[in-house]
Design an enzyme around this catalytic site. Structure first.
Site, PDB file in Angstrom:
ATOM      1  N   LEU A 190     -14.393 -16.936  -3.092  1.00 58.19           N
ATOM      2  CA  LEU A 190     -13.457 -16.322  -4.065  1.00 58.19           C
ATOM      3  C   LEU A 190     -12.420 -15.630  -3.367  1.00 58.19           C
ATOM      4  O   LEU A 190     -12.482 -15.084  -2.498  1.00 58.19           O
ATOM      5  CB  LEU A 190     -14.350 -15.396  -4.996  1.00 58.19           C
ATOM      6  CG  LEU A 190     -15.550 -16.128  -5.892  1.00 58.19           C
ATOM      7  CD1 LEU A 190     -16.424 -14.959  -6.750  1.00 58.19           C
ATOM      8  CD2 LEU A 190     -15.039 -17.074  -6.851  1.00 58.19           C
ATOM      9  N   ASP A 191     -11.085 -15.661  -4.136  1.00 59.76           N
ATOM     10  CA  ASP A 191      -9.959 -15.137  -3.672  1.00 59.76           C
ATOM     11  C   ASP A 191     -10.266 -13.490  -3.722  1.00 59.76           C
ATOM     12  O   ASP A 191     -10.943 -13.164  -4.232  1.00 59.76           O
ATOM     13  CB  ASP A 191      -8.793 -15.453  -4.334  1.00 59.76           C
ATOM     14  CG  ASP A 191      -8.456 -16.962  -4.551  1.00 59.76           C
ATOM     15  OD1 ASP A 191      -8.636 -17.596  -3.160  1.00 59.76           O
ATOM     16  OD2 ASP A 191      -7.821 -17.416  -5.168  1.00 59.76           O
ATOM     17  N   ILE A 192      -9.257 -13.152  -2.634  1.00 60.36           N
ATOM     18  CA  ILE A 192      -9.607 -11.562  -2.782  1.00 60.36           C
ATOM     19  C   ILE A 192      -9.363 -10.778  -4.022  1.00 60.36           C
ATOM     20  O   ILE A 192      -9.895  -9.964  -4.273  1.00 60.36           O
ATOM     21  CB  ILE A 192      -8.399 -10.910  -1.592  1.00 60.36           C
ATOM     22  CG1 ILE A 192      -8.733  -9.444  -1.353  1.00 60.36           C
ATOM     23  CG2 ILE A 192      -6.954 -11.274  -2.127  1.00 60.36           C
ATOM     24  CD1 ILE A 192      -7.994  -9.003  -0.199  1.00 60.36           C
TER      25      ILE A 192
END
Length: 262
Positions: A109-111
């Site tokens: 998952l992206d930051i």
């Protein structure tokens, strides 16, 4: 009956090298089912045997499966010189090497993306679930910059249902987005997004995993994702009782649900 050598089990459960394990055994500190064992090569049934070291029972498991409610501002990496990682959120006692292998993220998952993240030592399951041919559905709660009329919402639903072209992003090529399912949040389905703090406008289910896919899909519609949270992977939903940045081990039933997806 799944058995493993005693020295291998203890080495993988944080008891040092096999040389040290041999020393502990010879000192008479190791018991299997209440019986002293001095042979480090003895075999242990992981599923049924009770193993104790110096009076402390050791939890035996081949693999570890964790459900995390990932928070923003942490990255899905083992190390990062700039940001905290999801592994920094996990108790140090669970970070040792298990018999199944090293703990890793099942997908990323992206930051700035929250929500359901599975961490496991089961590399075979990860490979099967992430293989392109598997097409495991992933559902996201999405908050958008621009509000839409009902007519525009209906248009989004139809376009997403058919699939459409998504333009390139920096060094990432454009791609033909496969058909997806877009549902606008209403009183009927609000419960599914209840742990999104009211920030979500819709639920989007996709069947592939391109780079920044959800954000790029809405950008193609001239809109912007301002909130993103994964709430479901296959038939496994994020437990709403898990607070942001927290986690728990999967139940046997949940592991079975994931295994059936592959």
């Amino acid at each position: 009956m799944a058995t493993e050598r005693l020295d291998k089990i203890l080495a993988h459960h944080g008891f040092g090298t096999r040389k040290y394990v041999k020393k502990v055994c010879h000192e008479g500190l190791v018991f299997i089912n209440g019986k002293m064992v001095t042979d480090p090569g003895a075999h242990v049934d992981i599923s049924s045997d009770k193993l104790t070291i110096d009076g402390e029972e050791i939890k035996l498991q081949h693999d570890l499966y964790i459900m995390m409610n990932k928070c923003k501002d942490v990255v899905c990496a083992n190390k990062d010189g700039e940001h905290r990682t999801v592994f920094d959120l996990i108790d140090e006692g669970l970070r040792h090497k298990f018999l199944g292998g090293d703990l890793h993220c099942m997908g990323r998952l992206d930051i700035d993306t929250e929500g359901l993240l599975i961490l496991t030592t089961d590399g075979q399951l990860t490979h099967r679930l992430l293989a392109p041919k598997t097409h495991v559905p992933k559902t996201y709660a999405v908050g958008l910059r621009d509000s839409l009329t009902q007519e525009q919402k209906n248009e989004y639903v139809e376009i997403f249902k058919k699939g459409f072209w998504v333009d390139r992003e920096q060094n990432e090529s454009g791609f033909d987005c496969k058909p997806s399912e877009l549902v606008w949040i209403s009183d009927e389905n609000k419960k599914q997004a209840e742990n999104s703090s009211g920030k979500a406008d819709c639920l989007l289910t996709i069947y592939e995993g391109k780079y920044h896919q959800v954000k790029r899909m809405f950008a193609q519609m001239k809109n912007e994702v301002v909130y993103l949270k994964r709430v479901k992977m296959g038939a496994l939903s994020l437990d709403p009782k898990i607070k942001l940045g927290e986690y728990r081990e999967l139940t046997e039933h949940e592991i079975e649900i994931l295994s059936q997806e592959s």
